[in-house]
Motif scaffolding. Structure first.
Motif, PDB file in Angstrom:
ATOM      1  N   TYR A 119       0.969  -1.155  -0.056  1.00 19.86           N
ATOM      2  CA  TYR A 119       0.103  -0.051  -0.093  1.00 19.86           C
ATOM      3  C   TYR A 119       0.823   1.272   0.109  1.00 19.86           C
ATOM      4  O   TYR A 119       0.363   2.263  -0.407  1.00 19.86           O
ATOM      5  N   ASP A 146      -5.027   6.314   8.859  1.00 18.41           N
ATOM      6  CA  ASP A 146      -4.266   5.477   7.898  1.00 18.41           C
ATOM      7  C   ASP A 146      -4.530   5.533   6.662  1.00 18.41           C
ATOM      8  O   ASP A 146      -4.801   4.600   6.060  1.00 18.41           O
ATOM      9  N   TYR A 152      -2.684   3.315   3.875  1.00 17.00           N
ATOM     10  CA  TYR A 152      -2.959   1.879   3.708  1.00 17.00           C
ATOM     11  C   TYR A 152      -4.321   1.694   3.217  1.00 17.00           C
ATOM     12  O   TYR A 152      -4.607   0.730   2.334  1.00 17.00           O
ATOM     13  N   SER A 185      -5.006   0.060  -0.827  1.00 16.50           N
ATOM     14  CA  SER A 185      -5.596  -1.010  -0.770  1.00 16.50           C
ATOM     15  C   SER A 185      -6.745  -0.959  -1.544  1.00 16.50           C
ATOM     16  O   SER A 185      -7.782  -2.345  -1.632  1.00 16.50           O
ATOM     17  N   TYR A 186      -7.177   0.056  -2.202  1.00 17.26           N
ATOM     18  CA  TYR A 186      -8.324   0.388  -2.958  1.00 17.26           C
ATOM     19  C   TYR A 186      -9.890   0.245  -2.105  1.00 17.26           C
ATOM     20  O   TYR A 186     -10.599  -0.540  -2.666  1.00 17.26           O
ATOM     21  N   PHE A 187      -9.435   0.694  -0.854  1.00 13.89           N
ATOM     22  CA  PHE A 187     -10.424   0.375   0.110  1.00 13.89           C
ATOM     23  C   PHE A 187     -10.875   1.509   1.136  1.00 13.89           C
ATOM     24  O   PHE A 187     -10.089   1.254   2.010  1.00 13.89           O
ATOM     25  N   HIS A 229       0.769  -7.419   5.521  1.00 10.15           N
ATOM     26  CA  HIS A 229       1.381  -6.354   6.020  1.00 10.15           C
ATOM     27  C   HIS A 229       3.016  -6.613   6.090  1.00 10.15           C
ATOM     28  O   HIS A 229       3.507  -6.290   7.201  1.00 10.15           O
ATOM     29  N   HIS A 263      -1.139  -7.787  -2.174  1.00  6.91           N
ATOM     30  CA  HIS A 263      -1.066  -7.346  -3.656  1.00  6.91           C
ATOM     31  C   HIS A 263       0.444  -7.411  -3.867  1.00  6.91           C
ATOM     32  O   HIS A 263       1.166  -6.693  -3.131  1.00  6.91           O
ATOM     33  N   VAL A 294       3.382  -5.909  -5.742  1.00  7.24           N
ATOM     34  CA  VAL A 294       3.471  -4.955  -6.360  1.00  7.24           C
ATOM     35  C   VAL A 294       4.878  -4.753  -6.872  1.00  7.24           C
ATOM     36  O   VAL A 294       5.659  -3.951  -7.696  1.00  7.24           O
ATOM     37  N   PHE A 321       0.039  -7.189  -9.317  1.00  4.44           N
ATOM     38  CA  PHE A 321      -1.641  -7.255  -8.995  1.00  4.44           C
ATOM     39  C   PHE A 321      -2.189  -6.433  -9.820  1.00  4.44           C
ATOM     40  O   PHE A 321      -1.804  -5.447 -10.216  1.00  4.44           O
ATOM     41  N   PRO A 373      -6.123  -4.723  -9.829  1.00  2.20           N
ATOM     42  CA  PRO A 373      -7.360  -4.567  -8.910  1.00  2.20           C
ATOM     43  C   PRO A 373      -8.529  -4.938  -9.991  1.00  2.20           C
ATOM     44  O   PRO A 373      -8.566  -4.604 -11.122  1.00  2.20           O
ATOM     45  N   GLY A 400     -15.539  -6.971   0.430  1.00  3.07           N
ATOM     46  CA  GLY A 400     -14.089  -6.447  -0.027  1.00  3.07           C
ATOM     47  C   GLY A 400     -12.800  -6.763   0.897  1.00  3.07           C
ATOM     48  O   GLY A 400     -11.956  -6.380   0.667  1.00  3.07           O
ATOM     49  N   ARG A 418      -9.823  -7.796  -3.527  1.00  3.63           N
ATOM     50  CA  ARG A 418     -10.579  -7.144  -4.464  1.00  3.63           C
ATOM     51  C   ARG A 418      -9.688  -7.014  -5.887  1.00  3.63           C
ATOM     52  O   ARG A 418      -9.288  -5.909  -6.427  1.00  3.63           O
TER      53      ARG A 418
END
Lengths: 199, 228
Positions: free
Chosen positions: A12, A172, A175, A179-181, B50, B78, B80, B89, B91, B127, B131
């Motif tokens: 991220y 945050d 992050y 994370s597209y979230f 993470h 993901h 990357v 990745f 999306p 989600g 995703r």
């Protein structure tokens, strides 16, 4: 302002730096484990993206203190154990309520604390609003921008604890954006980064 | 018993999983604490989402040695940073609730009894699990995909050169350990599967390609077909 982006190496951090054109707000990307060997003199701002390995930050506390002593700007996003290395920072855990918004009409619990602050004229409260990881107690002389109704700040601007300026939040956005979230986190950055670049 | 390394999260670690893993004799260390030689020695490595992926990619040579000798890499997140010849990745498009439903494609012991609904939704919100997808190499077996665009969310690959990769292109799969749903089965089933199949049993002495082909032929029934 020439801002360095501190990149902890997570996916991220990569996505936030490289995606959505945000890299144009940064003069450099510093990989956090290499902060030890990086000269910060050429930068005016250091942006610490959310959720780093705090070991790299604690290890470089003297370097960051010197950066602030030179009158420069430190931005600390959430989940970075700020209280262990940022001058004046005090943080306490609170239960994270990820779900408050599922109740129609629910109160996020956030309040604008300094409506006159330039940043609060730039970003609406809605774009600070997803969830927070704990609360901050602003040091004496610092200005809270966003408070929690049940006590504490989630974003403050501190020009009192060092010669330079310190912006600290428990949000945050790196992050979530990376994370597209969480669209609010992306909108936050779309407002915050241009503001910071001109600050 | 196979040696399993859990590379700890930089942030947002799940304490319940850390305790569980340690109770199951899994070694928990931060990436920065583990040398290349140590990495290569384990039978299985668990990578949470993470992780310092930039740092992990710099260990590609050690990870390759680990795989070549038959190691099992469980990767979350993901992808990357280029590593191990894998593509980055992609999306999924669309962020609405129904765009993010996950569906099973092929069965795998790690996901035995895990209902698609329980990894598609948490408290009705979709989600969390994933995703998008990390594109699979040829020969990989798709385990879960995004229902709308068929993005390859989870896959399992036996490398022709040796070793295996269980890929999950989303939030760390063991985050559900404390959930009151069938998704809580993932973490214990993952460790049970690794204990039963990694280590010497995963090493293939140059016969991985044949083994992978045999496994593909022996795959359990397609769950979609079963559902239909």
């Amino acid at each position: 302002m020439r801002i360095a982006y501190l990149d902890g190496g997570a996916y991220y951090h990569h996505a936030t730096f490289h995606g959505r054109g945000f890299s144009r707000y940064f003069a450099a990307n510093i990989y956090a484990p290499e902060l030890d060997d990086t000269d910060l003199d050429e930068f005016d701002g250091l942006y610490v993206a959310s959720r780093q390995d705090p070991e790299h930050l604690r290890r470089n506390k003297a370097k960051i203190d010197a950066f602030l002593d030179a009158g420069k700007t430190l931005v600390v996003m959430g989940d970075n154990d700020a209280e262990t290395w940022v001058p004046g920072a005090r943080w306490e855990a609170r239960p994270v309520n990820f779900w408050w918004w599922l109740t129609p009409g629910a109160d996020s619990g956030l309040r604008v604390a300094s409506p006159e602050h330039d940043l609060m004229k730039t970003i609406p409260l809605a774009d600070f609003t997803w969830h927070q990881h704990g609360v901050l107690t602003p040091p004496q002389g610092a200005v809270s921008l966003v408070d929690r109704a049940d006590g504490g700040s989630i974003f403050y601007d501190d020009r009192a604890s060092a010669k330079g300026r310190i912006l600290v939040t428990t949000l945050d956005p790196c992050y979530h954006n990376g994370s597209y979230f969480m669209p609010a986190a992306t909108r936050f950055l779309q407002g915050f980064l241009p503001w910071l670049a001109k600050a | 018993m196979p040696s399993i390394l859990y590379l700890r999260s930089m942030g947002h670690e799940f304490p319940a999983f850390l305790s569980f893993a340690e109770s199951e004799a899994v070694t928990a260390r931060y990436l920065r604490e583990v040398s290349d030689d140590e990495l290569a020695r384990y039978d299985a490595i668990l990578v949470p989402a993470h992780i310092d992926q930039r740092g992990l990619a710099r260990r590609e040579a050690a990870l390759t040695r680990f795989l070549d000798k038959g190691g099992t890499l469980v990767f979350n997140g993901h992808l990357v940073y280029p590593m191990l010849g894998l593509a980055p990745f992609v999306p999924s498009q669309g962020g609405h609730k129904d765009d993010l439903i996950v569906e099973s494609v092929n069965a795998h012991p790690v996901f035995d009894g895990v209902d698609d609904y329980d990894i598609s939704f948490r408290r009705g919100v979709s989600g969390f699990y994933g995703r998008g997808g990390n594109p699979p190499p040829a020969g990989a077996i798709i385990l879960h995909r995004m229902k709308t665009d068929h993005a390859p969310l989870d896959w399992f690959w036996e490398r022709p050169q040796g070793g295996r990769i269980l890929m999950h292109a989303g939030n760390t799969m063991w985050m559900y350990l404390g959930d009151d749903t069938s998704a809580a089965r993932i973490a214990p089933q993952l460790l049970a599967w690794l204990k039963a199949t990694s280590g010497k049993r995963a090493a293939c002495d140059g016969k991985c390609a044949q083994r992978a082909q045999a496994q593909t032929l022996a795959q359990p029934q397609n769950l979609l077909a079963q559902a239909a």
